[in-house]
Design a protein around this motif. Structure first.
Motif, short mmCIF file in Angstrom:
data_model
loop_
_atom_site.label_atom_id
_atom_site.label_comp_id
_atom_site.label_asym_id
_atom_site.label_seq_id
_atom_site.Cartn_x
_atom_site.Cartn_y
_atom_site.Cartn_z
N GLU A 214 0.85 -1.18 0.00
CA GLU A 214 0.00 0.00 0.00
C GLU A 214 0.89 1.25 0.00
OE1 GLU A 214 -2.55 -0.18 3.35
OE2 GLU A 214 -3.51 -2.06 2.77
N ILE A 215 0.33 2.32 -0.55
CA ILE A 215 1.03 3.60 -0.58
C ILE A 215 0.21 4.59 0.22
CG2 ILE A 215 2.04 5.38 -2.02
CD1 ILE A 215 3.26 2.66 -2.50
N LYS A 216 0.79 5.11 1.27
CA LYS A 216 0.11 6.08 2.13
C LYS A 216 0.97 7.33 2.23
CE LYS A 216 -2.40 2.73 4.96
NZ LYS A 216 -2.70 2.27 6.35
N ALA A 217 0.39 8.45 1.83
CA ALA A 217 1.09 9.73 1.88
C ALA A 217 0.45 10.62 2.93
CB ALA A 217 1.06 10.41 0.51
N ILE A 218 1.27 11.15 3.80
CA ILE A 218 0.81 12.04 4.87
C ILE A 218 1.56 13.35 4.74
CG2 ILE A 218 0.56 12.34 7.36
CD1 ILE A 218 0.71 9.30 7.65
N GLY A 219 0.81 14.45 4.64
CA GLY A 219 1.41 15.77 4.46
C GLY A 219 1.34 16.60 5.73
N HIS A 220 2.37 17.38 5.97
CA HIS A 220 2.45 18.27 7.12
C HIS A 220 3.14 19.56 6.67
CE1 HIS A 220 1.32 15.17 10.10
NE2 HIS A 220 2.01 14.35 9.32
N VAL A 221 2.86 20.62 7.38
CA VAL A 221 3.53 21.89 7.15
C VAL A 221 4.39 22.17 8.37
CG1 VAL A 221 3.27 24.36 6.76
CG2 VAL A 221 1.68 22.76 5.67
N ILE A 222 5.68 22.23 8.16
CA ILE A 222 6.64 22.46 9.24
C ILE A 222 7.22 23.86 9.06
CG2 ILE A 222 8.75 21.65 10.34
CD1 ILE A 222 8.19 18.90 9.26
N GLU A 223 7.28 24.59 10.14
CA GLU A 223 7.82 25.96 10.09
C GLU A 223 8.94 26.08 11.12
OE1 GLU A 223 6.35 30.64 10.43
OE2 GLU A 223 4.90 28.99 10.50
N GLU A 224 10.06 26.60 10.68
CA GLU A 224 11.21 26.80 11.55
C GLU A 224 11.95 28.06 11.11
OE1 GLU A 224 15.09 24.29 13.21
OE2 GLU A 224 14.25 23.86 11.24
N GLY A 225 12.09 28.99 12.03
CA GLY A 225 12.79 30.23 11.72
C GLY A 225 12.12 31.05 10.65
N GLY A 226 10.81 30.98 10.54
CA GLY A 226 10.08 31.73 9.53
C GLY A 226 10.03 31.07 8.17
N VAL A 227 10.65 29.91 8.00
CA VAL A 227 10.65 29.18 6.73
C VAL A 227 9.63 28.06 6.81
CG1 VAL A 227 12.05 27.88 5.10
CG2 VAL A 227 13.08 29.74 6.40
N LYS A 228 8.74 28.03 5.83
CA LYS A 228 7.69 27.00 5.79
C LYS A 228 8.08 25.92 4.79
CE LYS A 228 3.91 30.17 6.92
NZ LYS A 228 2.61 30.74 6.49
N MET A 229 7.88 24.70 5.21
CA MET A 229 8.13 23.56 4.33
C MET A 229 6.94 22.62 4.39
SD MET A 229 11.23 20.74 4.30
CE MET A 229 10.72 19.98 5.84
N LYS A 230 6.42 22.32 3.21
CA LYS A 230 5.34 21.34 3.12
C LYS A 230 5.98 19.97 2.95
CE LYS A 230 1.25 19.99 0.53
NZ LYS A 230 0.42 20.22 -0.68
N LEU A 231 5.97 19.20 4.02
CA LEU A 231 6.61 17.88 4.03
C LEU A 231 5.57 16.80 3.79
CD1 LEU A 231 9.11 16.06 4.62
CD2 LEU A 231 8.39 16.10 7.02
N THR A 232 5.87 15.91 2.86
CA THR A 232 5.01 14.76 2.57
C THR A 232 5.82 13.49 2.78
OG1 THR A 232 3.79 16.05 0.92
CG2 THR A 232 3.53 13.66 0.87
N VAL A 233 5.34 12.64 3.68
CA VAL A 233 5.99 11.36 3.97
C VAL A 233 5.17 10.26 3.33
CG1 VAL A 233 6.80 9.81 5.76
CG2 VAL A 233 6.90 12.28 6.12
#
Length: 460
Positions: A214-233
């Motif tokens: 199975e393929i399961k993708a989970i997305g999160h938005v991580i922010e550090e020091g004012g930089v936003k990153m949309k992380l998908t695992v």
């Protein structure tokens, strides 16, 4: 009168007399041809002129004086002179006088007839050596010191790019592949220090093992020091858990190619979006079981098929189950097996841009790969500091301690030094390879359907 001349002639010295003077015979008299036509004038050679001139100076006959080897004085090459056209050819205003050519150090006279000027020029070009042309050396660009002209502000482009990136953010998609129970979710949570991946406390009796991958993708938005990153695992439960694992990598390869296809369809649209959502897999962490022996056939087949479509980083899971000697030997054995089977992992050798990158990546490929890591999302008190680690009866294994495991090297490699390069290699190498093959095979792409458009809008 004849009587006076005869005794005068008798007083002339003989050819072998004491004076040593000899008379060099001149040219034979002109004789007409059989039909009465005048014969062509005979030209005197330069050698005869040399002998005649030498005979005018005392010291025996010329053929005796020239018998020994005379010292040869090197004659410097004459520079090529500019010859004017028309009447100014041999001197005069606007022209340059041409020196006669020489043979054996004696000047020879060339005929100067008007109709044969071209022949004379050819003869002179053969006699006079052409000077070698010096190679053209390109001029070095002169550097302009900005301090002399005042401040320009070119260095602010970095700040402009940083502000724009902080507003829009960026995407990073990471996939984890490996057997169940190797700590894939725990390692990803440790990598980003947050609960970004699914966490299962263990197999429940009511829960069944999935029959297919199975393929399961989970997305999160991580922010550090004012930089936003949309992380998908992207997790792959069920991989390698079956008795028959034949072609179990095909669903994973299909998913990776589907993300390339989505991006390609968005790219070829006439009215495409200003910012295309990037769901392509930038990095794939492949977890190797810490057997201490060698790679399984499934490991080799998976990396052999997917190393051409995605950046694979091999990782030895649960490295705390091996001793230091076993870990070192196992890493060397894995590197050798990958090389023998022709499997290229990230960073690939042919993608090194300069000598600095090559030196840095060679050190990673030869010493660090594959990373032997330990994952944990629990904190413990060690010497008055809170650290992530695993508690065992003989002590606490610190995750970020290089003497315990190589998790810190993996984190720095994936996030702090090569994250942007992972995205660039994905776009410029793997995606471009898929795009070229897709367009060559199909000759074009069908228009995007309404269903696909709605799915993309929902992803945004």
């Amino acid at each position: 009168m004849e009587e006076d001349v005869a005794p005068h002639r008798s007083r002339l010295p003989a050819p072998g007399g004491p004076s040593g003077l000899s008379r060099i015979p001149g040219p034979p008299p002109r004789r007409d041809g059989p039909l009465g036509t005048p014969a062509a004038p005979t030209k005197r050679s330069c050698l005869s002129v040399t002998l005649r001139r030498a005979g005018g100076v005392g010291g025996g006959p010329p053929w005796e004086r020239l018998r020994g080897p005379a010292p040869v004085t090197p004659v410097p090459p004459r520079p090529r002179l500019t010859v004017a056209e028309g009447p100014q050819r041999h001197g005069g205003a606007g022209g340059a006088e041409v020196s006669p050519p020489t043979k054996m150090g004696v000047p020879c006279t060339l005929p100067r007839s008007g109709p044969v000027d071209s022949k004379n020029e050819a003869a002179m070009s053969e006699l006079v050596p052409e000077p070698r042309q010096k190679p053209v050396v390109p001029m070095k660009p002169m550097g302009i010191n900005a301090n002399l002209l005042g401040y320009i502000g070119i260095d602010t482009i970095i700040e402009q790019m940083r502000k724009k990136t902080m507003k829009t953010g960026f995407d990073f998609n990471i996939m984890v592949v490996g057997q169940s129970g190797l700590g894939k979710s725990t390692l990803v949570n440790t990598l980003f220090k947050s609960q970004v991946s699914r966490k299962s406390s263990g197999w429940n009796r009511e829960e069944k093992i999935p029959k297919t991958v199975e393929i399961k993708a989970i997305g999160h938005v991580i922010e550090e020091g004012g930089v936003k990153m949309k992380l998908t695992v992207i997790d792959t439960p069920g991989f390698g858990d079956q008795i028959n694992n034949e072609n179990c990598w095909e669903p994973i390869e299909k998913y990776i190619n589907e993300q390339y296809e989505k991006f390609l369809k968005e790219e070829v649209n006439i009215a495409r979006k200003k910012r295309i959502p990037d769901t392509r897999v930038h990095c794939c962490l492949y977890f190797i079981s810490p057997t201490g022996h060698s790679l399984r056939p499934l490991d080799l087949e998976f990396m052999k098929h997917l190393s051409k479509v995605v950046n694979i980083i091999p990782v030895i899971a649960k490295a705390d189950t091996m001793t230091l000697e076993e870990k070192t030997e196992f890493k060397q054995r894995v590197r050798k097996e990958l090389e023998v089977n022709g499997i290229e992992f990230y960073p690939q050798k042919e993608f090194d841009e300069d000598l600095e990158d090559k030196t840095e990546n060679d050190k990673i490929r030869q010493e660090s790969m594959p990373f032997a890591v330990v994952g944990s999302d629990k904190e413990y008190q060690v010497n008055g500091k809170r650290v992530l680690g695993r508690k065992t009866p003989w002590g606490i294994i610190e995750v970020e301690n290089l003497t315990h495991c190589e998790f810190a090297l993996l984190r720095d490699f994936v996030i702090r030094t090569h994250l942007q390069d992972l995205k660039e290699v994905t776009h410029n190498i793997h995606y471009e390879t898929y795009r070229a093959k897709r367009l060559n095979d199909n000759g074009g792409l069908p228009p995007m359907t309404v269903e696909t458009e709605e799915n993309h809008e929902s992803n945004l």
